[in-house]
Structures are given as C-alpha cells and as structure tokens.
Design an enzyme around this catalytic site. Structure first.
Site, short mmCIF file in Angstrom:
data_model
loop_
_atom_site.label_atom_id
_atom_site.label_comp_id
_atom_site.label_asym_id
_atom_site.label_seq_id
_atom_site.Cartn_x
_atom_site.Cartn_y
_atom_site.Cartn_z
CD GLU A 111 -7.25 -9.65 29.35
OE1 GLU A 111 -7.70 -8.87 30.22
OE2 GLU A 111 -6.43 -9.33 28.48
CD GLN A 165 -45.42 -44.37 15.26
OE1 GLN A 165 -46.20 -44.01 16.14
NE2 GLN A 165 -45.78 -44.51 14.01
CD GLU A 194 -13.73 -20.49 18.17
OE1 GLU A 194 -14.12 -20.18 17.03
OE2 GLU A 194 -12.90 -21.38 18.39
C1 LIG Z 1 -13.17 -25.42 26.38
C2 LIG Z 1 -12.90 -23.94 26.23
C3 LIG Z 1 -11.84 -23.52 25.43
C4 LIG Z 1 -11.54 -22.16 25.31
N1 LIG Z 1 -10.46 -21.78 24.57
C5 LIG Z 1 -10.14 -20.46 24.47
C6 LIG Z 1 -8.98 -20.05 23.75
O1 LIG Z 1 -8.24 -20.87 23.18
N2 LIG Z 1 -8.66 -18.73 23.72
C7 LIG Z 1 -9.44 -17.79 24.32
O2 LIG Z 1 -9.09 -16.62 24.23
N3 LIG Z 1 -10.55 -18.14 25.01
C8 LIG Z 1 -10.92 -19.46 25.11
N4 LIG Z 1 -12.04 -19.84 25.82
C9 LIG Z 1 -12.82 -18.83 26.52
C10 LIG Z 1 -14.14 -18.51 25.85
O3 LIG Z 1 -13.92 -17.80 24.67
C11 LIG Z 1 -15.02 -17.77 26.86
O4 LIG Z 1 -15.40 -18.70 27.84
C12 LIG Z 1 -16.24 -17.14 26.21
O5 LIG Z 1 -15.88 -16.03 25.42
C13 LIG Z 1 -17.26 -16.69 27.26
O6 LIG Z 1 -16.65 -15.89 28.21
P1 LIG Z 1 -16.84 -16.20 29.78
O7 LIG Z 1 -16.63 -17.67 29.98
O8 LIG Z 1 -16.02 -15.26 30.55
O9 LIG Z 1 -18.37 -15.94 30.05
P2 LIG Z 1 -19.05 -14.51 30.32
O10 LIG Z 1 -18.63 -13.53 29.30
O11 LIG Z 1 -18.90 -14.17 31.75
O12 LIG Z 1 -20.57 -14.89 30.03
C14 LIG Z 1 -21.25 -15.84 30.85
C15 LIG Z 1 -22.62 -16.09 30.24
O13 LIG Z 1 -23.38 -14.87 30.24
C16 LIG Z 1 -24.24 -14.85 29.13
N5 LIG Z 1 -23.92 -13.68 28.27
C17 LIG Z 1 -22.72 -13.11 28.06
N6 LIG Z 1 -22.82 -12.10 27.19
C18 LIG Z 1 -24.11 -12.00 26.85
C19 LIG Z 1 -24.87 -11.16 25.98
N7 LIG Z 1 -24.27 -10.19 25.27
N8 LIG Z 1 -26.21 -11.37 25.90
C20 LIG Z 1 -26.82 -12.32 26.62
N9 LIG Z 1 -26.15 -13.18 27.43
C21 LIG Z 1 -24.83 -13.02 27.56
C22 LIG Z 1 -23.99 -16.16 28.37
O14 LIG Z 1 -24.90 -17.15 28.81
C23 LIG Z 1 -22.59 -16.53 28.78
O15 LIG Z 1 -22.34 -17.91 28.64
C24 LIG Z 1 -12.36 -21.19 25.95
C25 LIG Z 1 -13.46 -21.63 26.73
C26 LIG Z 1 -13.72 -22.97 26.87
C27 LIG Z 1 -14.90 -23.41 27.71
#
Ligand SMILES: Cc1cc2nc3c(=O)[nH]c(=O)nc-3n(C[C@H](O)[C@H](O)[C@H](O)COP(=O)(O)OP(=O)(O)OC[C@H]3O[C@@H](n4cnc5c(N)ncnc54)[C@H](O)[C@@H]3O)c2cc1C
Length: 373
Positions: free
Chosen positions: A119, A272, A357
């Site tokens: 979300e 190399q 994921e």
């Molecule tokens: C191509 C693509 C396909 C996708 N498909 C789906 C789908 O089919 N269904 C679905 O439900 N979701 C999907 N997603 C969403 C995806 O699961 C989320 O993008 C992911 O869970 C990360 O959430 P966010 O993007 O909100 O990043 P945020 O949660 O805001 O996190 C941003 C960054 O903060 C850092 N971070 C976050 N948590 C931590 C932690 N605990 N410790 C240290 N660093 C941290 C990491 O660097 C992270 O990348 C998809 C995303 C992409 C890019």
C-alpha cells in the site's frame, strides 16, 4: 539429496525451457505492449503446460522454471511468476469451490492473477497495511466492505482477480489481516497503471466500498497475514533464481562478445583484466545459483533453517545479478546501451528484484535475527 548439482532429468528440463523461452516465447514477448499484460504470451505458457506445472511446483521446480525462462525471455518468466504469486494464496488456503472456479483458468493462461499486499503507507512494513475491511453483513451472511488503496501491484489493473490483504481488526498488526479473493469486476474496484523503469505490468488499485462475503475469504478471518507470508516464503528463493537467470544470460553474452570483439590486435578475452572479470562474474553467478538451489531444497524438505537460507539466497542472487549485468555492460561497451540490446533490457530489469519481496536490507535483518536467535 544433492544441493550442489542437478540430476540429468532436471538438467535436460532446464535446457528444454531455455530453448522454449528463446524460440517460442521471446517472439510473443516482442509483440506485446510494454507494461501491459501479454495475454498471448500467457496462453502459450498455458499451452506448454508450464502454468499447470507452476501451480503444483515445489520451491526447486519453481526456481528451475524461473531461472531457465529468464535466460531467454524475462517477460515470460515474469508473466509466469506473477501467475504463481497471485494464485498461491488460493492454492494454499482456498476452498475447493474457489480453487475449481479459478485455478484451471489460471493454468490455461486465460485468467490473470495478482497479489495485492503493498500500500502507499505499507511496503517493507507490510503488517502496517490499512486497507479497511469493515463488517457489514448482508442477507446471505457475513460480509465486509473494502475501502482504501493498494499500490505497486503487479498485473493491476488488468488482472482478472486479486488476492487482497485487508485489515479486519484495527490495531492488531499482523494478527488482524484477512485475505480475500476479489474478482476484478466487483463494483467499486478501479485501478490505474504505473509506468516503471523496466516495462512491467503494474498499477495501483482503489477500493470504494467493495463488497466481499464469506465465500471470498481465503483461509481464516484475521489469519491472512500468514497466507501472505507463506506465499512470500515459497517465492523468495525463486526471485533469486530469476536473478541468476538474468546473470547467466549476461554472462553468456559476455563470453561470446569478448571472444569475438577485437581491440589492440586480438580478441578482448586475451586481455587478462577482461578474462579475469569474466571469471569473477561466472564464479559469483555460480555461488548465487548454489545458494538458491540449497534454499529451495531446504524449503521442499521442510528444513528449520528456511528463513535464513531463503533470505541469503534472495539477497546474494539479486545483488550478484546487478553486479554481473553491470560488468557485462562494461565489457560490451557502447552497444550494450543501445535501446533494444539484451543488456540494455537486463540493466533495467535487474534493478527491481533488489527491492520487491523484501528489500536487500530487510533480508539482512532476517539473517541477523536468525543468527542471533
Ligand atoms: C516491479 C515491482 C513489482 C511489485 N509487485 C508487487 C506485487 O505484485 N504485490 C505487492 O503487494 N507489492 C509489489 N511490489 C511492492 C514491493 O513489495 C515493495 O516495493 C517493497 O515491499 C518495498 O516497499 P516500499 O517500496 O514501500 O519501500 P519502503 O518500505 O518505503 O522502503 C524503502 C527502503 O528503505 C529501506 N528499508 C526498509 N525497511 C528496512 C529495514 N527494516 N531495515 C533497513 N532498511 C530498510 C530499504 O532500502 C528499502 O528499499 C512491487 C514492487 C516493484 C518495484
């Protein structure tokens, strides 16, 4: 049980899949519209029996499917994987009626599935999800109205059904989430496509009092977070397999190119620093592959150390693929950056798996927790 090599039948299946992906699926992918669901490609995956195989697959078969298809056609790999991600909640927790309604259509490539967990306010911290499922019983029994947004949902908004994770108990974190199977034509459900770096069918979903009933619940009320996590546990090593497939394709292209391209009086491979770079790419790809296979075998064997192994496999393979594809671009020179070149495509494709994921940092957190636990 060998964790270090495939048996001859597995090897020949992988060879077959690589050939099919290059010869049959690649041309269909090329005809698709970037960022849209490619239904002819899905139908071919159905005709080839690969979607059927996917729905009954253990983790190792899933990894072999994803790695081998990715080698020749990332679009086919992704189309297959998304069918699995969207359907696995139904495979593991659906009623017989739900499964009979949807799974044969998914296996034929006629119905498109999607997994709707993320979300705008809940990504890595998925248990913070807020899509509200407010109880409103109808004449036929218990019911809920779904209101809120999902974002970054692969296959949205064109999918035929969504496995949707919604909050049935406010304030209860992971314990107050229910999984619902929501057909795309439910009144109140709309969606918008999102354009990404690499063309990937993905979008957001808006739920405006979408009615769901007891027959739409997947598993138990308030137990849906487990359905989501069981799905991701199976798929996590296979994201690594997708990455290994891309690294393998980049490596193969680099071997051919550096043997063929001459500079300074001989083929590039005679320098190399070039051949050592290729050796490093091959070694890291093989290490990633072995971690992925070992994690998948551990999953299939029900081993206790699956969380650590899966996290290590996903983390190492996706980071390795980024390294290998980048090095392959470097060794190809300018041609790799020309729009339409395999490496230009892989350079864009390889980025997202380090985020979805469970981002790399989240995998490290899982590994550290297991180590200190
Ligand atoms: C191509 C693509 C396909 C996708 N498909 C789906 C789908 O089919 N269904 C679905 O439900 N979701 C999907 N997603 C969403 C995806 O699961 C989320 O993008 C992911 O869970 C990360 O959430 P966010 O993007 O909100 O990043 P945020 O949660 O805001 O996190 C941003 C960054 O903060 C850092 N971070 C976050 N948590 C931590 C932690 N605990 N410790 C240290 N660093 C941290 C990491 O660097 C992270 O990348 C998809 C995303 C992409 C890019």
């Amino acid at each position: 049980m060998p964790v270090f090599s495939l048996d001859p039948a597995q090897k020949s299946w992988c060879d077959e899949l690589r050939a099919v992906s290059a010869d049959r699926l690649r041309p269909l992918a090329d005809k698709g519209e970037p960022g849209r669901i490619n239904r002819p490609l899905l139908a071919a995956l159905g005709e080839l029996g690969l979607l059927d195989r996917l729905l009954g697959a253990g983790a190792l078969d899933l990894c072999l499917l994803r790695e081998s298809l990715a080698h020749g056609c990332t679009e086919a790999e992704t189309a297959l994987a998304l069918q699995g991600l969207g359907s696995y909640p139904l495979v593991q927790a659906g009623t017989e009626e739900q499964r009979l309604r949807w799974l044969p259509e998914v296996a034929a490539g006629r119905a498109v599935a999607a997994f709707a967990l993320s979300e705008p306010g809940a990504g890595s911290d998925a248990a913070a999800l807020a899509l509200a499922a407010v109880r409103e019983d109808g004449p036929d029994g218990p019911g809920w109205l779904l209101t809120g947004d999902k974002r970054w949902i692969s296959n949205a908004p064109e999918a035929d059904f969504y496995t949707v994770f919604a909050r049935t108990t406010p304030g209860a974190g992971a314990r107050g989430v229910t999984a619902f199977l929501v057909p795309a034509d439910r009144p109140g459900l709309t969606g918008t496509p999102i354009e990404m770096l690499s063309p990937h069918p993905i979008g957001s979903l808006a739920f405006d009092s979408v009615r769901v009933g007891a027959a739409d619940v997947l598993g138990e009320v308030d137990q849906g977070f487990r359905v989501a996590m069981n799905t991701l546990n199976l798929f996590r090593p296979s994201v690594g397999a997708f990455a290994v497939g891309m690294a393998g394709a980049a490596l193969e292209a680099t071997l051919l190119h550096t043997a063929d391209r001459t500079a300074f009086g001989g083929p590039l491979k005679d320098l190399q620093s070039v051949s050592h770079q290729v050796a490093e790419m091959a070694t890291r790809t093989e290490a990633a592959r072995l971690l992925v296979y070992a994690a998948a075998e551990a999953y299939d064997a029900g081993a206790p150390d699956v969380p650590r192994r899966s996290a290590m496999a996903k983390l190492f393979a996706t980071e390795t693929a980024q390294y290998v594809v980048d090095a392959a671009v470097q060794l190809h020179g300018a041609r790799a950056l020309q729009r339409g070149h395999l490496l230009e495509h892989l350079y864009r494709e390889v980025r997202a798996p380090r985020i979805y994921e469970g981002a790399t940092e989240v995998q490290r957190t899982i590994i550290a927790k297991e180590l200190y636990g």
